[in-house]
Design a protein around this motif. Structure first.
Motif: not given
Length: 196
Positions: A77-100
């Motif tokens: 059940d976490l596969a899609y959401a975790v895969g999606y937030v994994s795309r932003f590891m290079e330059k994460p922002t507060t928007e990305h952290l909020l999704a995590v």
């Protein structure tokens, strides 16, 4: 406990989960007592690598997302959401952290969830499902393929990954997802044949 997995055997079957590990992730992220969410992501959430929001510590972001990626081994059940937030590891922002953090709040409400394998004699038929979205990635316009395979009633493998090419229609995106799932299905079929 076996290699970080919690294996619980009952008369009805076996449950494999990582409840203790999920609690450790929540403690490390400072969300141990947070209010749980019912879904791992907001509906129709679209994030970009080119976000203009404030930057966050990339090391901390990667640590949390890496821990979540390990949790996905027992949580389809976490596969899609975790895969999606994994795309932003290079330059994460507060928007990305909020999704995590949203994913973590979902984990807080489903700490002891895992995979349940029924203990009943049925025909071990391999069944697979696939799906895709169309051009959901804002930056590359690539679609995401998802696939899930069951052996009898029990889930044995799942994946969620960005497609390698840009699909020009929803039909093409679905064909790409089906082709990827078919390749995995053929491989699983051959692997099962070797076990027998």
């Amino acid at each position: 406990f076996y290699l970080g997995l919690e294996v619980n055997q009952t008369c009805g079957g076996i449950t494999v989960s990582k409840g203790a590990y999920a609690k450790k992730i929540l403690m490390a992220a400072g969300l141990a007592g947070c209010n749980p969410c019912h879904t791992p992501m907001e509906p129709r959430l679209k994030l970009s690598k080119l976000s203009t929001a404030l930057a966050v510590d990339p090391t901390e972001y990667r640590r949390i997302v890496g821990a979540l990626r390990y949790l996905v081994n027992t949580r389809p059940d976490l596969a899609y959401a975790v895969g999606y937030v994994s795309r932003f590891m290079e330059k994460p922002t507060t928007e990305h952290l909020l999704a995590v953090k949203r994913v973590l709040c979902y984990v807080a409400g489903t700490v002891h969830q895992g995979c349940f394998y029924k203990k009943k004699k049925v025909e071990l038929k391999l069944t697979g499902y696939s799906d895709s979205d169309l051009a959901w990635d804002v930056d590359t316009r690539k679609s995401t393929s998802r696939a899930m395979f069951f052996l009898g009633d029990n889930v044995i493998t799942w994946q969620s990954q960005k497609q390698k090419v840009v699909a020009l229609s929803s039909c093409e995106a679905e064909y790409i997802a089906a082709a990827t799932a078919s390749c995995q299905g053929v491989w699983l079929g051959r692997l099962l044949a070797e076990f027998r």
